[in-house]
Enzyme design. Sequence first.
Site, PDB file in Angstrom:
ATOM      1  N   LYS A   1       0.881  -1.249   0.063  1.00 33.76           N
ATOM      2  CA  LYS A   1       0.029  -0.030   0.087  1.00 33.76           C
ATOM      3  C   LYS A   1       0.937   1.409   0.105  1.00 33.76           C
ATOM      4  O   LYS A   1       0.724   2.299  -0.896  1.00 33.76           O
ATOM      5  CB  LYS A   1      -0.805   0.063   1.217  1.00 33.76           C
ATOM      6  CG  LYS A   1      -1.441   1.450   1.498  1.00 33.76           C
ATOM      7  CD  LYS A   1      -2.475   1.216   2.775  1.00 33.76           C
ATOM      8  CE  LYS A   1      -1.640   1.660   3.893  1.00 33.76           C
ATOM      9  NZ  LYS A   1      -1.633   3.149   4.413  1.00 33.76           N
ATOM     10  N   ASN A   2       1.864   1.397   0.986  1.00 34.19           N
ATOM     11  CA  ASN A   2       2.527   2.655   1.080  1.00 34.19           C
ATOM     12  C   ASN A   2       3.521   2.670   0.107  1.00 34.19           C
ATOM     13  O   ASN A   2       4.000   4.182  -0.136  1.00 34.19           O
ATOM     14  CB  ASN A   2       3.063   2.605   2.603  1.00 34.19           C
ATOM     15  CG  ASN A   2       2.062   2.789   3.619  1.00 34.19           C
ATOM     16  OD1 ASN A   2       1.024   3.241   3.282  1.00 34.19           O
ATOM     17  ND2 ASN A   2       2.459   2.618   4.817  1.00 34.19           N
TER      18      ASN A   2
ATOM     19  N   CYS B   1      -5.064   7.942   9.137  1.00 31.97           N
ATOM     20  CA  CYS B   1      -5.375   7.274  10.496  1.00 31.97           C
ATOM     21  C   CYS B   1      -5.212   8.412  11.758  1.00 31.97           C
ATOM     22  O   CYS B   1      -4.244   9.135  11.656  1.00 31.97           O
ATOM     23  CB  CYS B   1      -4.647   6.061  10.818  1.00 31.97           C
ATOM     24  SG  CYS B   1      -4.902   4.784   9.794  1.00 31.97           S
TER      25      CYS B   1
ATOM     26  N   ARG C   1       0.034  14.538  13.574  1.00 30.80           N
ATOM     27  CA  ARG C   1       0.709  14.312  12.718  1.00 30.80           C
ATOM     28  C   ARG C   1       1.220  15.492  11.745  1.00 30.80           C
ATOM     29  O   ARG C   1       0.728  15.794  10.677  1.00 30.80           O
ATOM     30  CB  ARG C   1       0.009  13.217  11.765  1.00 30.80           C
ATOM     31  CG  ARG C   1      -0.156  11.944  12.524  1.00 30.80           C
ATOM     32  CD  ARG C   1      -0.897  10.841  11.682  1.00 30.80           C
ATOM     33  NE  ARG C   1      -0.107  10.299  10.574  1.00 30.80           N
ATOM     34  CZ  ARG C   1      -0.467   9.123   9.958  1.00 30.80           C
ATOM     35  NH1 ARG C   1      -1.801   8.873   9.793  1.00 30.80           N
ATOM     36  NH2 ARG C   1       0.403   8.554   9.052  1.00 30.80           N
TER      37      ARG C   1
ATOM     38  N   ASP D   1       3.474  -0.122  12.254  1.00 28.94           N
ATOM     39  CA  ASP D   1       2.032  -0.531  11.796  1.00 28.94           C
ATOM     40  C   ASP D   1       2.121  -1.853  12.152  1.00 28.94           C
ATOM     41  O   ASP D   1       0.667  -2.353  11.932  1.00 28.94           O
ATOM     42  CB  ASP D   1       2.179  -0.363  10.091  1.00 28.94           C
ATOM     43  CG  ASP D   1       2.279   0.976   9.616  1.00 28.94           C
ATOM     44  OD1 ASP D   1       1.974   2.036  10.568  1.00 28.94           O
ATOM     45  OD2 ASP D   1       2.741   1.317   8.344  1.00 28.94           O
TER      46      ASP D   1
ATOM     47  N   ARG E   1      -9.154  -0.122   3.650  1.00 30.09           N
ATOM     48  CA  ARG E   1      -8.212   1.003   2.970  1.00 30.09           C
ATOM     49  C   ARG E   1      -6.982   0.320   2.604  1.00 30.09           C
ATOM     50  O   ARG E   1      -6.192   0.989   1.731  1.00 30.09           O
ATOM     51  CB  ARG E   1      -8.141   2.047   4.196  1.00 30.09           C
ATOM     52  CG  ARG E   1      -9.192   3.168   4.318  1.00 30.09           C
ATOM     53  CD  ARG E   1      -8.776   4.302   4.998  1.00 30.09           C
ATOM     54  NE  ARG E   1      -7.164   4.687   4.843  1.00 30.09           N
ATOM     55  CZ  ARG E   1      -6.873   5.401   5.543  1.00 30.09           C
ATOM     56  NH1 ARG E   1      -7.161   5.574   6.864  1.00 30.09           N
ATOM     57  NH2 ARG E   1      -5.415   5.881   5.290  1.00 30.09           N
TER      58      ARG E   1
END
Length: 419
Positions: free
Chosen positions: A22-23, A117, A122, A306, A398
Amino acid sequence: MDKLIIRGQKRLKGEVTVSGAKNAALGVLPAALLLDDVCTIENVPDILDIKILKGIMESLGAGFEYIDKNTIRIDTSNVNSFIATCPDMHKLRGSYYLMGALLGRFKKAVVSFPGGCNLGVRPIDQHIKGFESLGAKVEIEHGLVKLSANKLVGTSIYLDVVSVGATINIMLAAIRAEGITTIENAAKEPHIVDIANFLNAMGANVKGAGTDIIRIRGVKNLRGDIVHSIIPDQIEAGTYMIAAAATRGDVLVKNVIPKHMESLTAKLLEMNVKVEEYDDSIRISAKDRLNKVNIKTLPYPGFPTDLQPPAAVLLLRADGTSTITEGIFENRFQYIEELKRMGASIRVEGRMAIIEGSSKLTGAPIKALDLRAGAACVIAGLIAEGETEISNVHYIDRGYENMVEKFQSLGAVITRTSD
Ligand code: EPZ
């Protein structure tokens, strides 16, 4: 509002194949905006964050053609807007890469603040510092980041905190800058290397990705017509490895890069889980009692934040008291209240969670409070006695491709229902 219903206490057994990261994909797709051409991206995970990002990029003029479920041909030759302010921008963190990509392409960008999230504050100050160092003027007004530059000029940037997002964003903005940019104290996550490889394939000159000093020599022109395959998802792989251990199962996790999993593998071995590494797969089996361990999350190659929520569930099955110290985000223990509803005995003291092993979990209605919190809830449901009902499934969508089907194929009793 979809829900997951899980009947727990089944040992997971069999094989599961990990999807693209994903990232990494969330960085590679915006990186394509630096091109004025087509490119093909393989192994793109079929997840909600990517669908949202695709919609945002289409609104800028990018063309997307799905060759198959995980292969996309992107045409960025008609991208004509540097303004990315649609409401979907707030739905994901990865939308922040449009700042670096659009600034790199147009020397200007107007981009909404990112969402993502809720893990505490952040900030994006290191991204901004990087853009300013490259010569951009940055204004923040009404929730928008407005960037403009006559020209971008390479420079040396020292990151005050090791930030994945800032490292990638500065890299994107610097690709077409004049001269050499160095990013010091850069993040080293595997997907940073993946994005750098994609950029280099299109003619960029990025060296040192994967170390803490990245050097980018700006180039005038980039070439399209390239094919890039996204690396396997380290966090999805870790989620299945942890689920296999927590259910005392025996699972071959396929399409992984074992080197990326070293910090987790080390902890599993310390816990007395059997881990067998092959070229691109890892087999996890856990028959014996599990030892308590202490974990601290750190930037790569440390233990990934994560995987902190799934790991907390695994430690509920160990003998004795374990601890997890969250070293990245200020508030990533909110999911523990949900686990407590199932009988978990966990105490949070500041940045540390103190986890009493051998807690007996019983099924209960719980909420996925964010993406990885959702993965932790699923693993808790898999080991609990009775039925667990998980709401807020969209968070899990997601970032996990076909999670229900993948767990079903391992023998889990898990279904998805829609009200
Ligand atoms: C990325 O978030 C990931 N998101 C996160 O994945 C992941 O948890 C995180 O990196 C750490 O690995 C995406 O790739 C889209 P950071 P990011 O900048 O870029 C502070 C998931 O579940 N910081 O490395 O936001 C920050 O507050 C998600 O897939 C600043 O102070 O993380 C944090 O404490 C969740 N100023 C630390 O640095 C800045 O300008 C690391 O954040 C930037 C960050």
